[in-house]
Design a protein around this motif. Sequence first.
Motif, PDB file in Angstrom:
ATOM      1  N   GLN A  76      -0.745  -1.209  -3.463  1.00  0.00           N
ATOM      2  CA  GLN A  76      -0.721  -0.935  -4.897  1.00  0.00           C
ATOM      3  C   GLN A  76      -2.095  -1.077  -5.539  1.00  0.00           C
ATOM      4  OE1 GLN A  76       2.316  -3.560  -6.394  1.00  0.00           O
ATOM      5  NE2 GLN A  76       3.995  -2.250  -5.726  1.00  0.00           N
ATOM      6  N   GLU A  79      -6.807   2.944  -3.596  1.00  0.00           N
ATOM      7  CA  GLU A  79      -6.778   4.401  -3.754  1.00  0.00           C
ATOM      8  C   GLU A  79      -8.089   4.956  -3.214  1.00  0.00           C
ATOM      9  OE1 GLU A  79      -5.726   7.911  -6.980  1.00  0.00           O
ATOM     10  OE2 GLU A  79      -6.132   5.883  -7.696  1.00  0.00           O
ATOM     11  N   ASN A  85      -2.270   6.879   0.383  1.00  0.00           N
ATOM     12  CA  ASN A  85      -2.103   6.143  -0.869  1.00  0.00           C
ATOM     13  C   ASN A  85      -0.638   6.091  -1.297  1.00  0.00           C
ATOM     14  OD1 ASN A  85      -5.040   5.773  -1.527  1.00  0.00           O
ATOM     15  ND2 ASN A  85      -4.986   8.004  -1.465  1.00  0.00           N
ATOM     16  N   TRP A  87       2.375   5.944  -4.115  1.00  0.00           N
ATOM     17  CA  TRP A  87       2.621   6.472  -5.460  1.00  0.00           C
ATOM     18  C   TRP A  87       3.726   5.717  -6.183  1.00  0.00           C
ATOM     19  CZ3 TRP A  87      -0.005  10.053  -8.289  1.00  0.00           C
ATOM     20  CH2 TRP A  87      -1.057  10.698  -7.627  1.00  0.00           C
ATOM     21  N   ARG A 401       2.439   4.776  -9.721  1.00  0.00           N
ATOM     22  CA  ARG A 401       1.046   5.188  -9.941  1.00  0.00           C
ATOM     23  C   ARG A 401       0.951   6.290 -10.982  1.00  0.00           C
ATOM     24  NH1 ARG A 401      -3.375   4.059  -6.992  1.00  0.00           N
ATOM     25  NH2 ARG A 401      -2.146   3.492  -5.154  1.00  0.00           N
ATOM     26  N   THR A 405      -1.398   5.796 -14.105  1.00  0.00           N
ATOM     27  CA  THR A 405      -2.485   6.760 -14.303  1.00  0.00           C
ATOM     28  C   THR A 405      -2.401   7.382 -15.684  1.00  0.00           C
ATOM     29  OG1 THR A 405      -2.527   7.258 -11.944  1.00  0.00           O
ATOM     30  CG2 THR A 405      -3.571   8.855 -13.417  1.00  0.00           C
TER      31      THR A 405
END
Length: 441
Positions: A76, A79, A85, A87, A401, A405
């Motif tokens: 977590q 990235e 990665n 999500w 994510r 984001t």
Amino acid sequence: MGLGQSSKSPVKGDTDEVNFDNFQILRAIGKGSFGKVCIVQKKDTKKMYAMKYMNKLKCVERNEVRNVLKELQIMQNLEHPFLVNIWYSFQDEEDMFMVVDLLLGGDLRYHLQQNVHFSENTVKLYICELALALGYLRSKHIIHRDIKPDNILLDEHGHVHLTDFNIAAIVKDDLKATSIAGTKPYMAPELFQIFEGSHPGYSFSVDWWSLGITAYELLRGQRPYVMRSSTPANEILHTFHKVHLSFPAAWSSEMKSLLRKVSRTKCISSAVAVLAVLGPRANKSRGPLHESGVKKLLCIDVQKRISCLAELQDLDYMSDVSWDTVLGKQIPPGFIPNKRRLNCDPTFELEEMILESKPLHKKKKRLARKTRDQGSDGSPQNGQLQQRLDNVQRDFIIFNREKSTKAVLDSDSTELSTSNKNKAIEDGQNNNVEPVDFLSG
């Protein structure tokens, strides 16, 4: 035939968190001792992912819960273009789920088993890409501890991505790790050393040894040292010190120099010989004298081994590498996986459909039936086991994510247009695949 498709709209709870119902399950592509992987499509964005799901009961019974939660915590906070990665993460009564980048090129173990010959230029690019990933992990104080072809996935363009942080270690403030973990044929010598009944500790250099073993195996199709998971530690240490590494004549001298271990005696004798011939000029060149003191990947002595990105970048062999270009995935790999196949064992799909006692595509009906049955007879799990399962439910960390984001982009909305924000949210680092029909084998 696919694993199952629901025509219902995604179900969202009061917290608007992502859950199992947000994904369409397409097909199984892999499995481990207590976890499996399938291809999924997020229903609202049509984005393709790989979804790893781990049965809670099996994890509890095998004492693997701590590793799963640690892997989730580590991923977590990561990235990078050359990592797989994460999500989303979520859970239900039966399973823990991790939704990650979908990489359709298969892992390097699969391609080795398919007798793929990797050219030296291709392996050199792999080394550079993985080195950038290791450099990033070091900045996050993380030792991967299980670098091997099985844990290196290719995307559809042939670039490598490191996965599986199940046994990774977090080290801070120049401290060392002491617990023994890894896959024996890829573990560095210092991992087998016991000092007065305890382990003296190790650090990031163990990952660079594993990278060297992996590079050798990709080039030659076999590992440099013969050992098995059952081989005792003292025999392994003896092998490292006594077995002379063999390098095919076709390999370049630069690749051999990058990999081979250099003995102290050889370094001293080479330096004396060069000084006798060149005199004062020796220190002004980057020739043999310089190379004799350069660190390698497969040095038993940790002090003589490459153990960080800067040391690799300093090699003459890497002088022609544009690292920004590598990071941007602008150098095409010499090997591109077949885009017409899934590049994995096809039996995973059959096993899920035929042999699995709790298939994923029947989860909703199964959980609904279990709820009815428990309501009618009131039979709970064994008390201690149920407590451990409740602890998993409590300690599991939900992650999104996409949501985080979007929050970052919204806070900086003055610098991004609405169209750019949406594109940034939708485009994952490695999710550059078009939706494909995976419903048939």
